[in-house]
Motif scaffolding. Structure first.
Motif, PDB file in Angstrom:
ATOM      1  N   GLY A   1      -4.332   8.890 -10.563  1.00 42.46           N
ATOM      2  CA  GLY A   1      -4.045   7.609 -11.189  1.00 42.46           C
ATOM      3  C   GLY A   1      -2.758   7.592 -11.987  1.00 42.46           C
ATOM      4  N   THR A   2      -2.414   6.408 -12.465  1.00 39.67           N
ATOM      5  CA  THR A   2      -1.157   6.189 -13.162  1.00 39.67           C
ATOM      6  C   THR A   2      -1.294   6.474 -14.658  1.00 39.67           C
ATOM      7  N   SER A   3      -0.136   6.625 -15.301  1.00 44.17           N
ATOM      8  CA  SER A   3      -0.093   6.922 -16.740  1.00 44.17           C
ATOM      9  C   SER A   3       0.932   6.021 -17.419  1.00 44.17           C
ATOM     10  N   ASN A   4       0.941   4.755 -17.020  1.00 39.08           N
ATOM     11  CA  ASN A   4       1.972   3.823 -17.477  1.00 39.08           C
ATOM     12  C   ASN A   4       1.384   2.569 -18.090  1.00 39.08           C
ATOM     13  N   GLU A   5       2.224   1.881 -18.848  1.00 35.87           N
ATOM     14  CA  GLU A   5       1.954   0.532 -19.311  1.00 35.87           C
ATOM     15  C   GLU A   5       3.236  -0.286 -19.132  1.00 35.87           C
ATOM     16  N   ASN A   6       3.093  -1.604 -19.257  1.00 36.84           N
ATOM     17  CA  ASN A   6       4.252  -2.503 -19.227  1.00 36.84           C
ATOM     18  C   ASN A   6       5.082  -2.307 -17.959  1.00 36.84           C
TER      19      ASN A   6
ATOM     20  N   SER B   1      -0.203  10.263 -10.450  1.00 32.47           N
ATOM     21  CA  SER B   1      -0.232  11.725 -10.348  1.00 32.47           C
ATOM     22  C   SER B   1      -1.112  12.135  -9.172  1.00 32.47           C
ATOM     23  N   VAL B   2      -0.511  12.798  -8.189  1.00 32.41           N
ATOM     24  CA  VAL B   2      -1.175  13.078  -6.917  1.00 32.41           C
ATOM     25  C   VAL B   2      -1.146  14.571  -6.624  1.00 32.41           C
ATOM     26  N   ILE B   3      -2.284  15.089  -6.180  1.00 32.91           N
ATOM     27  CA  ILE B   3      -2.396  16.487  -5.759  1.00 32.91           C
ATOM     28  C   ILE B   3      -2.349  16.531  -4.234  1.00 32.91           C
ATOM     29  N   GLU B   4      -1.443  17.327  -3.691  1.00 32.19           N
ATOM     30  CA  GLU B   4      -1.350  17.570  -2.249  1.00 32.19           C
ATOM     31  C   GLU B   4      -2.394  18.639  -1.907  1.00 32.19           C
ATOM     32  N   LEU B   5      -3.465  18.207  -1.247  1.00 29.00           N
ATOM     33  CA  LEU B   5      -4.607  19.099  -1.040  1.00 29.00           C
ATOM     34  C   LEU B   5      -4.374  20.148   0.042  1.00 29.00           C
ATOM     35  N   ARG B   6      -3.403  19.900   0.930  1.00 26.81           N
ATOM     36  CA  ARG B   6      -3.164  20.862   2.004  1.00 26.81           C
ATOM     37  C   ARG B   6      -2.373  22.067   1.522  1.00 26.81           C
TER      38      ARG B   6
ATOM     39  N   VAL C   1       0.858  -1.188   0.000  1.00 34.98           N
ATOM     40  CA  VAL C   1       0.000   0.000   0.000  1.00 34.98           C
ATOM     41  C   VAL C   1       0.895   1.240   0.000  1.00 34.98           C
ATOM     42  N   PRO C   2       0.773   2.135  -0.987  1.00 33.57           N
ATOM     43  CA  PRO C   2       1.630   3.331  -1.018  1.00 33.57           C
ATOM     44  C   PRO C   2       1.397   4.231   0.194  1.00 33.57           C
ATOM     45  N   HIS C   3       2.423   4.987   0.532  1.00 38.57           N
ATOM     46  CA  HIS C   3       2.399   5.751   1.780  1.00 38.57           C
ATOM     47  C   HIS C   3       1.290   6.788   1.831  1.00 38.57           C
ATOM     48  N   ILE C   4       0.820   7.287   0.695  1.00 42.28           N
ATOM     49  CA  ILE C   4      -0.229   8.313   0.737  1.00 42.28           C
ATOM     50  C   ILE C   4      -1.553   7.754   1.258  1.00 42.28           C
ATOM     51  N   PHE C   5      -1.674   6.424   1.299  1.00 43.20           N
ATOM     52  CA  PHE C   5      -2.896   5.806   1.818  1.00 43.20           C
ATOM     53  C   PHE C   5      -2.753   5.379   3.285  1.00 43.20           C
ATOM     54  N   HIS C   6      -1.588   5.568   3.876  1.00 44.72           N
ATOM     55  CA  HIS C   6      -1.381   5.160   5.262  1.00 44.72           C
ATOM     56  C   HIS C   6      -2.049   6.157   6.216  1.00 44.72           C
ATOM     57  N   ARG C   7      -2.700   5.617   7.233  1.00 46.64           N
ATOM     58  CA  ARG C   7      -3.225   6.477   8.295  1.00 46.64           C
ATOM     59  C   ARG C   7      -2.125   6.868   9.275  1.00 46.64           C
ATOM     60  N   TYR C   8      -1.112   6.054   9.340  1.00 48.06           N
ATOM     61  CA  TYR C   8       0.067   6.292  10.178  1.00 48.06           C
ATOM     62  C   TYR C   8       1.210   5.551   9.492  1.00 48.06           C
ATOM     63  N   PRO C   9       2.467   6.025   9.584  1.00 45.00           N
ATOM     64  CA  PRO C   9       3.553   5.359   8.868  1.00 45.00           C
ATOM     65  C   PRO C   9       3.547   3.841   9.071  1.00 45.00           C
ATOM     66  N   ALA C  10       3.726   3.110   7.971  1.00 45.99           N
ATOM     67  CA  ALA C  10       3.585   1.648   8.023  1.00 45.99           C
ATOM     68  C   ALA C  10       4.440   0.991   6.947  1.00 45.99           C
TER      69      ALA C  10
ATOM     70  N   ALA D   1      -0.817  18.048 -10.235  1.00 44.46           N
ATOM     71  CA  ALA D   1      -0.435  16.746  -9.689  1.00 44.46           C
ATOM     72  C   ALA D   1       1.033  16.447  -9.973  1.00 44.46           C
ATOM     73  N   ARG D   2       1.667  15.748  -9.038  1.00 46.46           N
ATOM     74  CA  ARG D   2       3.034  15.304  -9.205  1.00 46.46           C
ATOM     75  C   ARG D   2       3.138  13.833  -8.797  1.00 46.46           C
ATOM     76  N   ALA D   3       4.243  13.194  -9.192  1.00 47.61           N
ATOM     77  CA  ALA D   3       4.311  11.732  -9.145  1.00 47.61           C
ATOM     78  C   ALA D   3       4.566  11.170  -7.752  1.00 47.61           C
ATOM     79  N   VAL D   4       3.846  10.101  -7.438  1.00 48.71           N
ATOM     80  CA  VAL D   4       4.138   9.201  -6.327  1.00 48.71           C
ATOM     81  C   VAL D   4       4.364   7.824  -6.947  1.00 48.71           C
ATOM     82  N   ALA D   5       5.442   7.167  -6.556  1.00 47.66           N
ATOM     83  CA  ALA D   5       5.783   5.862  -7.133  1.00 47.66           C
ATOM     84  C   ALA D   5       4.964   4.758  -6.474  1.00 47.66           C
ATOM     85  N   PHE D   6       4.307   3.959  -7.307  1.00 46.35           N
ATOM     86  CA  PHE D   6       3.603   2.765  -6.858  1.00 46.35           C
ATOM     87  C   PHE D   6       4.454   1.573  -7.291  1.00 46.35           C
ATOM     88  N   ASN D   7       5.126   0.952  -6.348  1.00 49.45           N
ATOM     89  CA  ASN D   7       6.096  -0.107  -6.654  1.00 49.45           C
ATOM     90  C   ASN D   7       5.517  -1.503  -6.442  1.00 49.45           C
TER      91      ASN D   7
END
Length: 312
Positions: A277-282, A143-148, A113-122, A300-306
């Motif tokens: 959401g993502t903008s990738n293939e392969n 591509s993620v928008i920081e709402l704060r 689960v990517p860190h932007i979905f964590h309720r607390y670091p995990a 929006a700027r990138a967050v890596a989903f590994n």
């Protein structure tokens, strides 16, 4: 540590663990996971500590000799309660490897689960993965928008927004999934030769089960939808599960109005991130540069989903 296979008799314990975890999403609840149980051979597991307390859970399915976590969900990975520190995670990882090896599995495909979905670091699982020799398999740029403290729209997005306002488009929350699925299906078929992952009946059913988490937003011209998205809301993050715009929506700047509206709504609701959401293939080896530039224009700027693999 003890690793126990998930069974339907333990669904209440599973859901309670997801609810109390630092990184569990509503998609990890069994009422969501089990809607497509016929498509996946579930091999989820629960970790218990030496006092018999459930401390972590792994949503997973079998694919031949590989454990996958979990291709039927946005993300998988170990869901961790507050009791799990890095030391305990190492023990969980080792015990789980022994458990799955004994079941005849040879490797793990791991999607944390990517860190932007964590309720607390995990991210104890990422440390344990490194220690166990995990290999990076894929990286998607979401591509993620920081709402704060959101970045503003660029000049192209501002012009598109002005065009949408001048046209008289409106952004509304709706339950008319049938109207939107008609747009979405046409766009996916025409541009990608694909169909939505969820059928109309499935998305209606899931939205009925999780009305606070699955919400539909449409951009309409005189009441007729021309664009929209389905928001999956987990913790402090809203993820655009589907984004589509018909030809009229494209010419009138509908997506600019949509994302301007969603930025404001989500921020007002106290959310921290809006994921477009993502903008990738392969596995990330191809980047749709036009699409990611468009999303960057909305701030929006990138967050890596590994994703990773590891041999047992």
């Amino acid at each position: 540590m003890k690793i126990v296979p998930y069974s339907t008799a333990g669904s209440e314990l599973w859901d309670a663990l997801v609810e109390n975890s630092r990184n569990g999403l509503f998609q990890h609840r069994r009422a969501y996971m089990d809607y497509h149980a016929d498509r996946f051979a579930d091999c989820s597991a629960v970790a218990f500590d030496d006092k018999g307390r459930a401390v972590a859970a792994l949503p997973a399915h079998a694919d031949g000799d590989t454990v996958c976590s979990h291709r039927g969900l946005s993300f998988g990975g170990w869901l961790l309660t507050g009791r799990v520190d890095a030391s305990m995670m190492l023990r969980i990882w080792n015990e789980a490897a022994d458990y799955y090896r004994a079941q005849g599995f040879r490797r793990l495909y791991y999607r944390p689960v990517p860190h932007i979905f964590h309720r607390y670091p995990a991210e104890e699982d990422l440390y344990a993965l490194f220690r166990a020799g995990g290999r990076l398999e894929a990286t998607l740029a979401s591509s993620v928008i920081e709402l704060r403290a959101p970045s503003g729209f660029d000049s192209n997005a501002r012009r598109a927004l002005a065009r949408a306002v001048k046209t008289g488009l409106e952004c509304v929350e709706s339950i008319d999934y049938e109207a939107y699925w008609a747009i979405l299906g046409e766009v996916l078929a025409k541009r990608h030769g694909a169909t939505p992952v969820h059928s109309l009946d499935e998305i209606r059913m899931l939205a009925g089960r999780f009305p606070a988490n699955i919400r539909l937003f449409l951009v309409c011209e005189q009441g007729t939808p021309v664009a929209g998205t389905v928001l999956y809301i987990s913790g402090h993050t809203a993820h655009c599960q589907y984004i589509a715009s018909d030809e009229r929506g494209c010419t009138t700047g509908a997506l600019a109005l949509l994302f301007d509206n969603l930025r404001r709504r989500c921020a007002a609701d106290g959310l921290a991130y809006l994921d477009l959401g993502t903008s990738n293939e392969n596995g990330g080896r191809f980047l749709n540069e036009g699409l990611i530039r468009q999303k960057a224009g909305f701030g929006a700027r990138a967050v890596a989903f590994n994703s990773y693999t590891i041999d047992f």
